[in-house]
Write a protein that holds these residues in place. Sequence first.
Motif, PDB file in Angstrom:
ATOM      1  N   UNK A   1       0.922  -1.318  -0.405  1.00 53.56           N
ATOM      2  CA  UNK A   1       0.270   0.280  -0.102  1.00 53.56           C
ATOM      3  C   UNK A   1       0.390   1.402  -0.023  1.00 53.56           C
ATOM      4  N   UNK A   2       0.726   2.145  -0.960  1.00 54.91           N
ATOM      5  CA  UNK A   2       1.244   3.288  -0.861  1.00 54.91           C
ATOM      6  C   UNK A   2       1.946   4.250   0.321  1.00 54.91           C
ATOM      7  N   UNK A   3       2.200   5.329   0.409  1.00 55.01           N
ATOM      8  CA  UNK A   3       2.561   5.617   1.743  1.00 55.01           C
ATOM      9  C   UNK A   3       1.204   7.203   2.100  1.00 55.01           C
ATOM     10  N   UNK A   4       1.130   7.684   1.271  1.00 51.98           N
ATOM     11  CA  UNK A   4      -0.377   7.972   0.831  1.00 51.98           C
ATOM     12  C   UNK A   4      -1.396   7.447   1.170  1.00 51.98           C
ATOM     13  N   UNK A   5      -1.728   6.025   0.744  1.00 50.92           N
ATOM     14  CA  UNK A   5      -3.262   5.477   1.545  1.00 50.92           C
ATOM     15  C   UNK A   5      -2.743   5.051   2.088  1.00 50.92           C
ATOM     16  N   UNK A   6      -1.561   4.710   2.830  1.00 56.41           N
ATOM     17  CA  UNK A   6      -1.803   4.641   4.674  1.00 56.41           C
ATOM     18  C   UNK A   6      -1.777   5.222   5.353  1.00 56.41           C
ATOM     19  N   UNK A   7      -1.525   6.761   5.043  1.00 54.73           N
ATOM     20  CA  UNK A   7      -1.831   8.206   5.847  1.00 54.73           C
ATOM     21  C   UNK A   7      -3.146   8.503   5.798  1.00 54.73           C
ATOM     22  N   UNK A   8      -4.100   8.201   5.170  1.00 54.27           N
ATOM     23  CA  UNK A   8      -5.035   8.408   5.100  1.00 54.27           C
ATOM     24  C   UNK A   8      -6.284   7.021   5.478  1.00 54.27           C
ATOM     25  N   UNK A   9      -5.660   5.833   5.155  1.00 50.23           N
ATOM     26  CA  UNK A   9      -6.297   4.775   6.155  1.00 50.23           C
ATOM     27  C   UNK A   9      -6.351   5.079   6.980  1.00 50.23           C
ATOM     28  N   UNK A  10      -4.638   5.426   8.037  1.00 53.02           N
ATOM     29  CA  UNK A  10      -4.981   5.498   9.647  1.00 53.02           C
ATOM     30  C   UNK A  10      -5.602   6.946  10.421  1.00 53.02           C
ATOM     31  N   UNK A  11      -5.583   8.295   9.270  1.00 56.85           N
ATOM     32  CA  UNK A  11      -5.853   9.379   9.591  1.00 56.85           C
ATOM     33  C   UNK A  11      -7.065   8.938   9.761  1.00 56.85           C
ATOM     34  N   UNK A  12      -8.355   8.468   8.449  1.00 55.33           N
ATOM     35  CA  UNK A  12      -9.515   8.388   9.062  1.00 55.33           C
ATOM     36  C   UNK A  12     -10.003   7.364   9.233  1.00 55.33           C
TER      37      UNK A  12
END
Length: 229
Positions: free
Chosen positions: A1-12
């Motif tokens: 999973x791309x870093x940006x997608x990881x950020x979004x998943x955890x942030x949400x």
Amino acid sequence: MATTALHTTVLDALGRRITSGDVAVGAPLTLDAIGTEFGVSRTVAREVMRLLEGLGLVRSRRRVGLVVLGIEEWNVLDPRVIRWRLEGPGRDDQLRSLTELRHAVEPLAAAGAARHAPAPVRDELVAVAARMRRLGEAGDLEEFLALDVRMHELLLRSSGNEMFGALAEVVAEVLSGRTHLGLMPAAPVPEALDQHEAVAHAVAAGDPDTAEAAMAAIVGEVRRALDRG
């Protein structure tokens, strides 16, 4: 999973927990716990916590780390915070407070647009309102929503008031949330279509009083629908 997608998943995930009250005010959050739960690096966990801190959801405290803050500290006008709250148990309260904000702002924005909007914006508003009628009567809610968002954005950004313009994303999130959460009728009521066209034509004609009254009718009906529950 791309870093940006990881950020979004955890942030949400964390944003929803905090705004829903699943994580109590004052509770500590640690990078190690986030990394373990979500399987992300400390770098990703640290960036997520930085974003949450920027939204006013957490704050760093000496010898404690990051702690969860109460609603009075949140950036309640950030579209992400709005979306998380609409997805949580406080949805009705969030819709009510945002609708009251719209009721205070959008009629004045429509009047301002009638005074200040350039000719291309006036023409676009009339075209958008006409297409909204066709789509609304056909029950095409997704494309109708996109045009509804566009219309309100045009009015806010061409109102001559930069503070109103800054609320365009807030209103877009409210309109999208109501549709995607199933809080809109299967087809827009004819009165709403009439009032959107009335706003557009009043702005095009440079008639601020009629534009203000028509927009007040639009958001007023939303308030009454929420009160009816």
